[in-house]
Design an enzyme around this catalytic site. Structure first.
Site, mmCIF file in Angstrom:
data_model
loop_
_atom_site.group_PDB
_atom_site.id
_atom_site.type_symbol
_atom_site.label_atom_id
_atom_site.label_comp_id
_atom_site.label_asym_id
_atom_site.label_seq_id
_atom_site.Cartn_x
_atom_site.Cartn_y
_atom_site.Cartn_z
ATOM 1 N N GLY A 12 0.603 -1.546 -0.468
ATOM 2 C CA GLY A 12 0.334 0.171 -0.106
ATOM 3 C C GLY A 12 0.427 1.250 -0.013
ATOM 4 N N ARG A 15 -1.900 7.037 0.005
ATOM 5 C CA ARG A 15 -2.428 7.434 0.783
ATOM 6 C C ARG A 15 -2.392 7.386 1.695
ATOM 7 N NH1 ARG A 15 -6.653 4.531 -2.065
ATOM 8 N NH2 ARG A 15 -6.178 6.475 -3.513
ATOM 9 N N GLY A 16 -2.963 8.328 2.796
ATOM 10 C CA GLY A 16 -2.741 8.440 4.779
ATOM 11 C C GLY A 16 -1.741 8.062 4.948
ATOM 12 N N ILE A 17 -2.095 6.393 6.227
ATOM 13 C CA ILE A 17 -0.864 5.950 7.649
ATOM 14 C C ILE A 17 0.659 6.423 6.382
ATOM 15 C CG2 ILE A 17 0.218 4.950 8.283
ATOM 16 C CD1 ILE A 17 -2.959 4.808 10.124
ATOM 17 N N GLY A 18 -0.090 5.200 5.467
ATOM 18 C CA GLY A 18 1.209 4.491 4.511
ATOM 19 C C GLY A 18 2.208 5.572 4.014
ATOM 20 N N LYS A 37 -2.391 -1.480 -5.566
ATOM 21 C CA LYS A 37 -3.271 -1.554 -6.950
ATOM 22 C C LYS A 37 -4.042 -0.179 -7.250
ATOM 23 C CE LYS A 37 -6.354 -4.189 -6.170
ATOM 24 N NZ LYS A 37 -7.666 -5.033 -5.370
ATOM 25 N N ASP A 69 -1.014 -7.037 -6.709
ATOM 26 C CA ASP A 69 -2.057 -6.934 -5.454
ATOM 27 C C ASP A 69 -0.777 -7.882 -4.209
ATOM 28 O OD1 ASP A 69 -4.002 -8.008 -3.545
ATOM 29 O OD2 ASP A 69 -5.325 -8.111 -5.864
ATOM 30 N N TYR A 163 -13.241 -8.900 11.444
ATOM 31 C CA TYR A 163 -12.237 -7.139 11.279
ATOM 32 C C TYR A 163 -11.604 -7.958 12.385
ATOM 33 C CZ TYR A 163 -10.290 -2.716 11.677
ATOM 34 O OH TYR A 163 -8.709 -2.273 11.590
ATOM 35 N N LYS A 167 -7.463 -8.041 12.350
ATOM 36 C CA LYS A 167 -5.873 -7.252 12.640
ATOM 37 C C LYS A 167 -5.221 -8.149 13.614
ATOM 38 C CE LYS A 167 -5.407 -4.397 11.694
ATOM 39 N NZ LYS A 167 -4.459 -3.259 10.430
#
Length: 276
Positions: A12, A15-18, A37, A69, A163, A167
């Site tokens: 990944g 965007r965001g945290i990554g 992806k 992927d 979920y 995790k």
């Protein structure tokens, strides 16, 4: 101490945290390879793997955008080989890719359950495993998974079992790798925040503007991840770390600058799942 010249392979990161973690490392001059992806723009989500690579280069790092992927073993192999070929090795693996669906058990689509298991658990295990031969040759090798401590309290496990299993599976895979490859000097840890983080997933899935306003920015996660990756791999491993604890150990005691809405008092922040 810095990440200058270190090579990070991340799942990944568009965007965001990554992306925030990648940009923090890029500021030191790190090399960032991303397996993701998001080759084309999403109608509701900002950023692609290509725009992320541009931001990484602008921040001072080198970037390698690998469209693929993490569920596909051939894509994982290709990502590891391309990263090694481009940068000469792999120092760090960051398991950032994750799927979230907080549906109750009777409402959870079986395909979504399988997707969470495939990306969160299998992807974490397979990407990390594929990089181990390169990590063994690295000077200070780290595996870092963005997953929570194991806390099977009914408050969370019963709220969204599917979920939570996924995790916790990320965490168990990481702790297993820490034990298995301790003699090789490879650190493997997990990292999780005490509050929600202002990302698109929080905006779209966890409560919209209200929760976003009571969250912290991805920068707090990035700064904590940076501190973890600087630690000596031989002794700093097998831990389920909390973002704020890591920063406090590094001397940071004021988190007000990380509030998604400046001026939000800590008491008003929305707690993240799995911790209490």
């Amino acid at each position: 101490m810095s990440l200058a010249g270190k090579t990070i392979l991340m799942s990944g990161g568009s965007r965001g945290i990554g992306l925030a973690i990648a940009l923090r490392a890029a500021a030191d001059g790190a090399n960032i390879a991303m397996l993701a992806k998001t080759d084309t723009p999403h109608p509701k989500l900002e950023g692609t793997i290509h725009t992320a690579a541009e931001q990484i280069r602008a921040a001072g790092g080198q970037a390698l955008a690998i469209v693929g992927d993490v569920r596909d073993d051939s894509d994982i192999t290709e990502a590891v080989m391309k990263t090694q070929g481009e940068f000469g090795g792999i120092d760090i693996v960051i398991n950032n890719a994750s799927v979230i669906d907080l549906s109750r058990s009777l409402d959870l689509d079986p395909k979504k359950y399988d997707l969470m298991q495939d990306v969160n658990v299998r992807g974490t295990f397979m990407l990390s495993r594929a990089a181990v031969p390169m990590l063994k040759d690295a000077e200070n090798p780290h595996i870092l998974s963005l997953s929570p401590p194991l806390n099977p309290t009914p408050k969370w496990l019963g709220a969204h079992t599917g979920y939570t299993l996924a995790k916790f599976g990320m965490t168990m895979a990481t702790l297993g790798l820490a034990a298995e490859f301790a003699r090789d000097g490879i650190a493997a840890n997990t990292l999780w925040p005490r509050t929600t983080i202002a990302t698109a997933a929080v905006q779209n899935l966890l409560g919209g503007d209200k929760v976003m306003a009571a969250s912290r920015t991805p920068d707090i996660y990035a700064d904590a991840a940076y501190q973890v990756l600087l630690q000596p791999a031989g002794s700093y491993t097998g831990q389920t770390l909390i973002v704020e604890d890591v920063l406090e150990a590094a001397g940071v005691t004021d988190f007000s600058g990380y509030a998604a809405i400046p001026g939000t008092p800590d008491g008003a922040l929305f707690p993240d799942i799995f911790l209490d």
